[in-house]
Design an enzyme around this catalytic site. Structure first.
Site, PDB file in Angstrom:
ATOM      1  N   THR A  38       0.879  -1.176   0.000  1.00  0.00           N
ATOM      2  CA  THR A  38       0.000   0.000   0.000  1.00  0.00           C
ATOM      3  C   THR A  38       0.917   1.227   0.000  1.00  0.00           C
ATOM      4  O   THR A  38       2.144   1.087  -0.050  1.00  0.00           O
ATOM      5  CB  THR A  38      -0.861   0.045   1.276  1.00  0.00           C
ATOM      6  OG1 THR A  38       0.009   0.264   2.400  1.00  0.00           O
ATOM      7  CG2 THR A  38      -1.658  -1.240   1.471  1.00  0.00           C
ATOM      8  N   THR A 132      -1.352  -2.989  19.429  1.00  0.00           N
ATOM      9  CA  THR A 132      -1.021  -1.625  19.870  1.00  0.00           C
ATOM     10  C   THR A 132      -1.578  -1.340  21.261  1.00  0.00           C
ATOM     11  O   THR A 132      -2.601  -1.921  21.661  1.00  0.00           O
ATOM     12  CB  THR A 132      -1.622  -0.615  18.863  1.00  0.00           C
ATOM     13  OG1 THR A 132      -1.541   0.696  19.413  1.00  0.00           O
ATOM     14  CG2 THR A 132      -3.096  -0.897  18.576  1.00  0.00           C
ATOM     15  N   ASP A 133      -0.964  -0.389  21.943  1.00  0.00           N
ATOM     16  CA  ASP A 133      -1.501   0.034  23.246  1.00  0.00           C
ATOM     17  C   ASP A 133      -2.808   0.816  23.095  1.00  0.00           C
ATOM     18  O   ASP A 133      -3.533   1.010  24.066  1.00  0.00           O
ATOM     19  CB  ASP A 133      -0.457   0.865  24.022  1.00  0.00           C
ATOM     20  CG  ASP A 133      -0.034   2.152  23.316  1.00  0.00           C
ATOM     21  OD1 ASP A 133      -0.499   2.413  22.197  1.00  0.00           O
ATOM     22  OD2 ASP A 133       0.786   2.902  23.898  1.00  0.00           O
ATOM     23  N   GLU A 134      -3.125   1.246  21.869  1.00  0.00           N
ATOM     24  CA  GLU A 134      -4.334   2.069  21.684  1.00  0.00           C
ATOM     25  C   GLU A 134      -5.614   1.296  21.974  1.00  0.00           C
ATOM     26  O   GLU A 134      -6.667   1.892  22.185  1.00  0.00           O
ATOM     27  CB  GLU A 134      -4.379   2.652  20.268  1.00  0.00           C
ATOM     28  CG  GLU A 134      -3.212   3.574  20.009  1.00  0.00           C
ATOM     29  CD  GLU A 134      -3.415   4.532  18.849  1.00  0.00           C
ATOM     30  OE1 GLU A 134      -4.557   4.681  18.383  1.00  0.00           O
ATOM     31  OE2 GLU A 134      -2.416   5.140  18.421  1.00  0.00           O
ATOM     32  N   TYR A 157      -9.328   2.961  13.988  1.00  0.00           N
ATOM     33  CA  TYR A 157      -8.089   2.166  13.955  1.00  0.00           C
ATOM     34  C   TYR A 157      -7.996   1.270  15.184  1.00  0.00           C
ATOM     35  O   TYR A 157      -7.802   0.048  15.080  1.00  0.00           O
ATOM     36  CB  TYR A 157      -6.863   3.092  13.886  1.00  0.00           C
ATOM     37  CG  TYR A 157      -5.557   2.407  14.262  1.00  0.00           C
ATOM     38  CD1 TYR A 157      -5.014   1.403  13.458  1.00  0.00           C
ATOM     39  CD2 TYR A 157      -4.868   2.745  15.441  1.00  0.00           C
ATOM     40  CE1 TYR A 157      -3.828   0.755  13.810  1.00  0.00           C
ATOM     41  CE2 TYR A 157      -3.689   2.106  15.794  1.00  0.00           C
ATOM     42  CZ  TYR A 157      -3.173   1.115  14.985  1.00  0.00           C
ATOM     43  OH  TYR A 157      -2.003   0.477  15.332  1.00  0.00           O
ATOM     44  N   LYS A 161      -8.105  -2.832  15.605  1.00  0.00           N
ATOM     45  CA  LYS A 161      -7.015  -3.608  16.212  1.00  0.00           C
ATOM     46  C   LYS A 161      -7.539  -4.396  17.420  1.00  0.00           C
ATOM     47  O   LYS A 161      -7.154  -5.549  17.630  1.00  0.00           O
ATOM     48  CB  LYS A 161      -5.862  -2.689  16.652  1.00  0.00           C
ATOM     49  CG  LYS A 161      -5.054  -2.058  15.539  1.00  0.00           C
ATOM     50  CD  LYS A 161      -4.306  -3.039  14.659  1.00  0.00           C
ATOM     51  CE  LYS A 161      -3.116  -3.692  15.320  1.00  0.00           C
ATOM     52  NZ  LYS A 161      -2.304  -4.485  14.343  1.00  0.00           N
ATOM     53  N   GLY A 290     -11.882  12.431  18.753  1.00  0.00           N
ATOM     54  CA  GLY A 290     -11.689  11.273  19.647  1.00  0.00           C
ATOM     55  C   GLY A 290     -10.263  11.116  20.135  1.00  0.00           C
ATOM     56  O   GLY A 290      -9.847  10.002  20.486  1.00  0.00           O
TER      57      GLY A 290
END
Ligand code: NAD
Ligand code: DAU
Length: 351
Positions: A38, A132-134, A157, A161, A290
């Site tokens: 991509t 991810t920590d998100e 996103y 995840k 957000g």
């Protein structure tokens, strides 16, 4: 031990560092890099190892389930390190479905292919999902994310995840698939696409362009040098306990505005500009929707149980990173030509 290891997303930022580490460290193993290429995937990132005998690049899309199934039969993967994803929060706000397709459907396709190919013979097999920590959401001023922090994603996103993490755990719990997950904080270093804060701002400082700080710049991120993340992935792939989750972080929190001031100062010095010149480029713009206030990781489980720790101090890592972008103008020119200009206009003009 000879292994056939599939690394997905190996042409991207973190993936390319993981591919290089594995190709160099495990000459007896075959490393397959599957990537759709991509906008974020770039084979230039792997020029130095592309001719190695234990490395093979496969261009393909993880959303194509049948293609993935055939690959497992053909190359007989016994380990998977899954990094391929749409990774940029701002793009997920503009186009959530792309994130559902790659991050959720793509991950389930890989799980299905591994399950079908490995059947019930899981000896020596591992499906390792890089997350991810998100997924944990946002912290207040105190506290750290641990492996047992409840999921609370806020962006498309992080929601995608989080969903893929749940599928990985479900395949372990339901089918016995040998899986492991790690959740890492913000990475920085060479080869990161200049849509993310650090390479975007390095490039803009260099070109005397405005530095678009979202909101008041008070959001906090925990920054880890990308090669330290790659080392953690190696440790977890080889020593991690099946079914477990490991948090990875730099123990290195910065508010965006303080981090940006460091970038400006170091770059003024490197570019021979008077101190304070680049800070004048700081421009406060409309906040990200957000926008999570603070991420910070407790990586003590990984440190105590598997013996990993970050190797670089931030001051050293950021110097190395800035030098890399300044010395690799051609790489930056290549990735910021064409489509990038449209992206930049859509994201920032009129913000
Ligand atoms: P990146 O955007 O730089 O690279 C992603 C790679 O995946 C690209 O090479 C892209 O071509 C490939 N890809 C995208 N869609 C694909 C598809 N459908 N099929 C095959 N390949 C596809 O991302 P990154 O920053 O290197 O992140 C890699 C992984 O690490 C992601 O899963 C991300 O969620 C996770 N992660 C990133 C960070 C960070 O700070 N960058 C921190 C923690 C976790
Ligand atoms: O925490 C791990 C995550 O870190 C990864 O999972 C993601 O893939 C990765 O992109 C990163 O997400 P962030 O949103 O934290 O990174 P980004 O570089 O986009 O932004 C870092 C901070 O800087 C964030 O608070 C938003 C702010 N920012 C970002 C950009 C691009 C700005 O103020 N201006 C900008 O132009």
């Amino acid at each position: 031990m000879k292994r056939n290891i599939l690394i997905t997303g190996g042409a991207g930022f973190i993936g390319s560092h993981v591919v290089r580490l594995f190709v160099n460290k495990y000459p007896e193993s075959m490393i397959y890099n599957l990537d759709k290429l991509t906008y974020a995937g770039n084979l230039e990132n792997l020029k130095d190892i592309e001719d190695r005998e234990n490395y093979m690049f496969i261009k393909g899309d993880i959303v194509d389930g049948e293609f993935i199934r055939v690959l497992f039969d053909k190359y007989k993967f016994d380990g998977v390190i899954h990094l391929a994803a749409e990774s940029h929060v701002d793009r997920s706000i503009a186009n959530p479905m792309e994130f559902v397709m790659t991050n959720v459907i793509g991950t389930v396709n890989l799980l299905n292919a591994a399950k079908a190919y490995w059947k019930d013979d899981f000896e020596g097999k591992l499906f390792y999902h890089i997350s991810t920590d998100e997924v944990y959401g946002s912290l207040g001023e105190e506290g750290l994310f641990t492996e047992t922090t409840a999921y609370d994603p806020h962006s498309p996103y992080s929601a995608a995840k989080a969903s893929s993490d749940h599928f990985v755990r479900a395949y372990h719990d339901t089918f016995g698939l040998p899986t492991v997950i790690s959740n890492c904080s913000n990475n920085y270093g060479a080869n990161q696409f200049p849509e993310k804060l650090i390479p975007l701002f390095i490039n803009n400082i260099k070109n005397n362009k405005p530095l678009p700080v979202y909101g008041k710049g008070e959001n906090v991120r925990d920054w880890l040098y990308v090669e330290d993340h790659a080392n953690a992935i190696d440790v977890i792939f080889n020593k991690g306990k099946i079914g477990e989750t490991y948090n990875i972080g730099g123990n290195n929190e910065w508010t965006n505005i303080d981090l940006i001031k460091v970038l400006c100062k170091v770059m003024d010095n490197k570019l021979g500009r008077e101190e304070g010149t680049s800070e004048k480029l700081i421009t406060f713009v409309k906040d990200r929707a957000g926008h999570d206030l603070r991420y910070a990781i407790d990586s003590s489980k990984l440190q105590k149980e598997l013996g990993w720790k970050p190797s670089l101090q931030f001051e050293e890592g950021i110097e190395k990173t800035i030098d890399w972008y300044l010395n690799n103008q051609e790489w930056l020119d290549n990735v910021t030509s064409g489509e990038y200009k449209n992206y930049y206009k859509e994201m920032y003009v009129g913000r």
